[in-house]
Write a protein that holds these residues in place. Sequence first.
Motif, PDB file in Angstrom:
ATOM      1  N   MET A   1      17.988   3.565 -33.184  1.00 47.68           N
ATOM      2  CA  MET A   1      19.232   2.832 -33.311  1.00 47.68           C
ATOM      3  C   MET A   1      19.937   3.485 -34.294  1.00 47.68           C
ATOM      4  N   TYR A   2      21.399   3.443 -33.539  1.00 49.80           N
ATOM      5  CA  TYR A   2      22.454   4.027 -34.242  1.00 49.80           C
ATOM      6  C   TYR A   2      22.474   5.395 -34.850  1.00 49.80           C
TER       7      TYR A   2
ATOM      8  N   TRP B   1      19.878  -2.504 -27.552  1.00 50.85           N
ATOM      9  CA  TRP B   1      19.725  -3.047 -29.185  1.00 50.85           C
ATOM     10  C   TRP B   1      18.054  -3.640 -29.314  1.00 50.85           C
TER      11      TRP B   1
ATOM     12  N   PRO C   1      15.405  -0.277 -31.721  1.00 48.69           N
ATOM     13  CA  PRO C   1      15.269  -0.640 -33.111  1.00 48.69           C
ATOM     14  C   PRO C   1      13.763  -0.198 -33.642  1.00 48.69           C
TER      15      PRO C   1
ATOM     16  N   LEU D   1      26.201   1.959 -30.163  1.00 44.74           N
ATOM     17  CA  LEU D   1      24.626   2.470 -30.340  1.00 44.74           C
ATOM     18  C   LEU D   1      24.558   3.752 -31.182  1.00 44.74           C
TER      19      LEU D   1
END
Length: 288
Positions: free
Chosen positions: A152-153, A126, A130, A233
């Motif tokens: 991220m994501y 994390w 980002p 994630l």
Amino acid sequence: MSGARKGGTAAPWLLMLPALVIVLVFFGIPMAYMLRMSFNLHIDQRLYVPGFTFEHYGELFSNPLFTGAIWTTVKLALTASFATVVIGYGFALLVWLKPAGWRLLFVGLALCPLLISEIAIIFGWWMFFPKNGLMSYALLSAGLITDKVSLMYTEFAAFVGLVYITLPYCFFILLSVMDGIDRRVLEASADLGAGPFKTFREVLLPMTRTGLAVAFSQSFIWTIGTYATPSALGPDTLWTMGFLIQDQMLGKNNWPMASAFSMILVLGVAVMMAATRSLMSKREAFHV
């Protein structure tokens, strides 16, 4: 003579008996209970109603949402396992060929992810993925990008997280296989005129193929059942089997459907283990 022969045959089973009892009590009985739970009924908002139906298994393969989650999970596990084996093989080969003084350093480096919990590893990613994370800052400072970027994501972030978690296991499996190879075979191959690539392709790779199969299967088993890393994630649209098991059990209070999903996962793991075992001879299986 006959009694001694019988005693020698029974000795391995007697040695394995405590482990077999532990497996039966702590894994076999819960597995049987979960299998029975997958055939129960789900009515209203009750967790389950005792009964017998194949409805949940039928829905698993007829509902596009569930089949999509199964395919996504298998695809992610296969790609992550392949990448893990490639990286782990290169790392294990490097450590195997290095002098003994370097070996302890690299082995300690490989042990680091095993000393950290999965949640702590997720928190680390994390801070890395980002837009204001370490990766974006490093790429921007190196002049490779002109604006900050966030991974991220994304499915890539979930993929990297899975590779990072399973890489140490793959590395130690491959290193143990390489340690059983006499390095003089590489020298003999070079003396016979083979180049490094030909030696790798025709000598080293065939001698480590069993380790590759075992490392791939172990990585696949880990990644296909992991829940936290892809959920934390990956994007919200990345629905894996682990996520749906959690959703069916805690969100929808549908324990039979969650159990059916779990049994499909168990079946997939069993198929992978059987496929790996079929590729190994008795001697290779004993060595690994």
